[in-house]
Design a protein around this motif. Structure first.
Motif, short mmCIF file in Angstrom:
data_model
loop_
_atom_site.label_atom_id
_atom_site.label_comp_id
_atom_site.label_asym_id
_atom_site.label_seq_id
_atom_site.Cartn_x
_atom_site.Cartn_y
_atom_site.Cartn_z
N CYS A 175 -5.43 -3.93 -8.67
CA CYS A 175 -4.65 -2.78 -8.17
C CYS A 175 -5.49 -1.51 -8.11
CB CYS A 175 -3.43 -2.56 -9.04
SG CYS A 175 -2.18 -3.86 -8.91
N PRO A 182 -7.01 0.86 -3.48
CA PRO A 182 -7.02 2.08 -2.67
C PRO A 182 -8.38 2.42 -2.04
CG PRO A 182 -5.97 2.46 -4.79
CD PRO A 182 -6.63 1.13 -4.86
N GLY A 235 0.13 6.41 1.71
CA GLY A 235 -0.63 6.50 0.49
C GLY A 235 0.23 6.61 -0.75
N VAL A 236 1.45 7.13 -0.58
CA VAL A 236 2.36 7.25 -1.72
C VAL A 236 2.65 5.89 -2.34
CG1 VAL A 236 4.69 7.95 -2.41
CG2 VAL A 236 3.41 9.34 -0.77
N THR A 258 0.64 3.33 -2.53
CA THR A 258 -0.49 2.96 -3.38
C THR A 258 -0.47 3.73 -4.69
OG1 THR A 258 -1.84 2.51 -1.42
CG2 THR A 258 -3.01 2.87 -3.48
N THR A 259 -0.09 4.99 -4.61
CA THR A 259 0.00 5.80 -5.83
C THR A 259 1.04 5.24 -6.80
OG1 THR A 259 -0.62 7.77 -4.58
CG2 THR A 259 0.43 8.12 -6.72
N ILE A 260 2.16 4.82 -6.26
CA ILE A 260 3.22 4.23 -7.10
C ILE A 260 2.70 2.99 -7.82
CG2 ILE A 260 5.45 3.05 -7.04
CD1 ILE A 260 6.23 4.92 -4.74
N ARG A 261 1.93 2.18 -7.10
CA ARG A 261 1.41 0.96 -7.72
C ARG A 261 0.40 1.29 -8.82
NH1 ARG A 261 -1.10 -4.28 -4.89
NH2 ARG A 261 -2.00 -2.75 -3.50
N LEU A 262 -0.41 2.32 -8.61
CA LEU A 262 -1.37 2.73 -9.64
C LEU A 262 -0.64 3.25 -10.87
CD1 LEU A 262 -4.16 4.50 -7.54
CD2 LEU A 262 -4.31 2.32 -8.76
N ILE A 263 0.42 3.99 -10.67
CA ILE A 263 1.22 4.48 -11.80
C ILE A 263 1.80 3.29 -12.57
CG2 ILE A 263 3.32 5.73 -12.44
CD1 ILE A 263 2.76 7.61 -10.08
#
Length: 494
Positions: free
Chosen positions: A280, A284, A359-360, A362-367
């Motif tokens: 994960c 990005p 991109g949001v 991807t950010t959610i998955r990183l969180i």
């Protein structure tokens, strides 16, 4: 050496092969119906609407498990009863029937399709729980082999359906679930361990789960769901390739079981945490091809975790046959699927608000993976926190600690270890007697003469000891007894 017959019974029997095939049909049905059927159909429906439609299937699964847990508290409830199986079958075939109608021009309202997905999720919960209960009643200790081969076989069945013409795919779903239910009914009545099964009406909580595992399972479900939605949003090619990687993930667990490699569930969770987080984090910054590869790795990790968790539940249930598996494990199965449903809901909302490939997302998955790492660090113990059946030695022995006197002779220590093992693993009095002789190196012929019992009875007792201790040879049993730790709670010197 011990008679080889118990080892043969631990091998793959005809009934186990049949049951693996039946479970594989269920997994194939699940893959096609939950992940494939609506990934590109109807073609005019927006991606966000498809996400929303599929979301109800994944909400239905934990709801089904929770309902089964509550029903399991009722002595008269039986998940294998004709009414229960009939309801599950109706729920399972309703969606493919509706899909056939849609292919023929029928207009089915979105709420109806969502409801049918929800019912399909409930059906999967019941059928999956039933197959794991069947596995617990087979003459086998290869629980990872059973679940791993079933998921690997289900992946191949999915590929067969996905490569067929679109108009034929609902027919595959229909055939798969009918085959699974038919084999389930057959295996339920003829499982070779039915004579040792717990009374169907028993509802006592004979074992408990360690609370360290559940938060991690929930977060794994969230991360896995976000990855599946990532594949889903990119279209059928990504979904097809990604789902194929469930095959190696499940096969690894099957091979570990086949080769008798002892790997604890928490150790596997740590490995899968590293794999999922790394994939994960790389996503990005990677090209589309590498992103797909990372998603495939996460799918493989999902398949490995699902199969090993299911195998662990079956293994745990065999240590106490006072209550059937279907009454004990439904709530534990709901945890991972609750996380998956939560992840799919979050991804669906994100898709509706910002778009499928923003991109949001991807950010959610990183969180999510950061939270997963934190949860694993906080909850998963550093050292082994339970025995093979998931309980602590103190709990299994009623909280009592063995008192060791240093003046005990080797013979007395041997007897104390055998007694402690018998209590911990719930051996019968005759199994305890036989354990003592097996641990001294005596063979089946000696036991037959010593106890004046038939060869079949000797083999049955030896098999039950091996199964309860999860040991596959006499040498391993001898080593196990010799090295079994006795707690020095109160050492009294002579």
């Amino acid at each position: 050496m011990v008679d080889s017959a118990p080892e043969e019974k631990i091998g793959v029997s005809a009934m186990e092969l049949l049951s693996i095939a039946g479970f594989a049909f269920l997994i194939g049905w699940m893959f096609v119906q939950f992940f494939w059927l609506f990934c590109d159909f109807p073609s005019h429906v927006p991606v966000s609407t498809r996400d929303f439609t599929q979301m109800w299937a994944f909400i239905g699964i934990p709801v089904g498990y929770i309902a089964l847990h509550l029903l399991g508290r009722l002595p008269r409830f039986n998940v294998f009863s004709t009414p229960c199986v009939s309801v599950e079958l109706v729920f399972a075939v309703a969606l493919p029937i509706a899909t056939f109608a849609m292919y023929n021009g029928a207009l089915i309202p979105l709420p109806v399709v969502c409801a049918l997905n929800f019912l399909a999720g409930v059906a999967f919960a019941g059928l999956n729980l039933s197959w794991l209960d069947v596995c617990s009643r087979l003459k086998t200790t290869g629980y990872g082999r059973f679940t791993g081969l079933a998921y690997a076989g289900g992946t191949l069945l999915f590929a067969l359906a996905a490569l067929s013409p679109e108009s034929m795919q609902p027919a595959f779903i229909f055939i798969y679930v009918l085959c699974s239910v038919g084999l389930l009914v057959f295996a339920t009545a003829r499982a070779d361990g039915n004579d040792e099964r717990a009374p169907l009406e028993a509802t006592a909580d004979t074992w408990k789960f360690s609370k360290e595992v559940e938060p991690s399972l929930f977060m794994y479900g969230v991360v896995f769901a976000l990855t599946f939605v990532f594949l889903f949003n990119f279209g059928p090619d990504y979904v097809f390739i990604g789902l194929l990687f469930a095959f190696p993930g499940a096969l690894v667990i099957a091979l570990l079981s086949i080769t008798h490699r002892e790997v604890g569930i928490t150790s596997i969770q740590r490995i899968l945490t590293f794999v999922a987080v790394a994939a994960c984090v790389i996503t990005p910054f990677a090209s589309d091809a590498v992103q797909l590869a990372c998603a495939c790795v996460v799918v493989a990790a999902w398949a490995a975790l699902v199969t090993v968790n299911s195998a662990f539940l079956v293994k745990k249930s065999t240590f106490s046959r006072e209550t059937p598996l279907f009454r004990q494990s439904a709530m534990r199965l709901s945890v991972l699927t609750l996380g998956f449903a939560a992840g799919w809901v979050v991804a669906t909302v994100a898709t509706m608000i910002v778009g499928a490939h923003a991109g949001v997302f991807t950010t959610i998955r990183l969180i999510a993976v950061v939270v997963l790492v934190a949860v694993v660090m906080l909850f998963l113990p550093v050292e082994k926190h339970h025995n093979a059946d998931g309980t602590s030695p103190a709990d299994a022995q009623g909280g009592a600690t063995t008192v060791l006197n240093v003046s005990m002779s080797e013979a007395e220590l041997f007897e104390a270890r055998c007694d402690a093992i018998a209590k911990l693993y719930q051996l019968s009095p005759r199994e305890t007697d036989i354990l003592r002789y097996l641990a001294r190196g005596r063979n089946a012929a000696y036991l037959q003469e010593k106890f004046t019992i038939s060869p079949h009875t000797v083999k049955s007792h030896i098999y039950n000891i091996y199964r309860k201790l999860d040991i596959h040879s006499q040498q391993k049993l001898m080593d196990f007894v010799e090295e079994f730790p006795l707690e020095d709670a109160e050492v009294r010197k002579a």
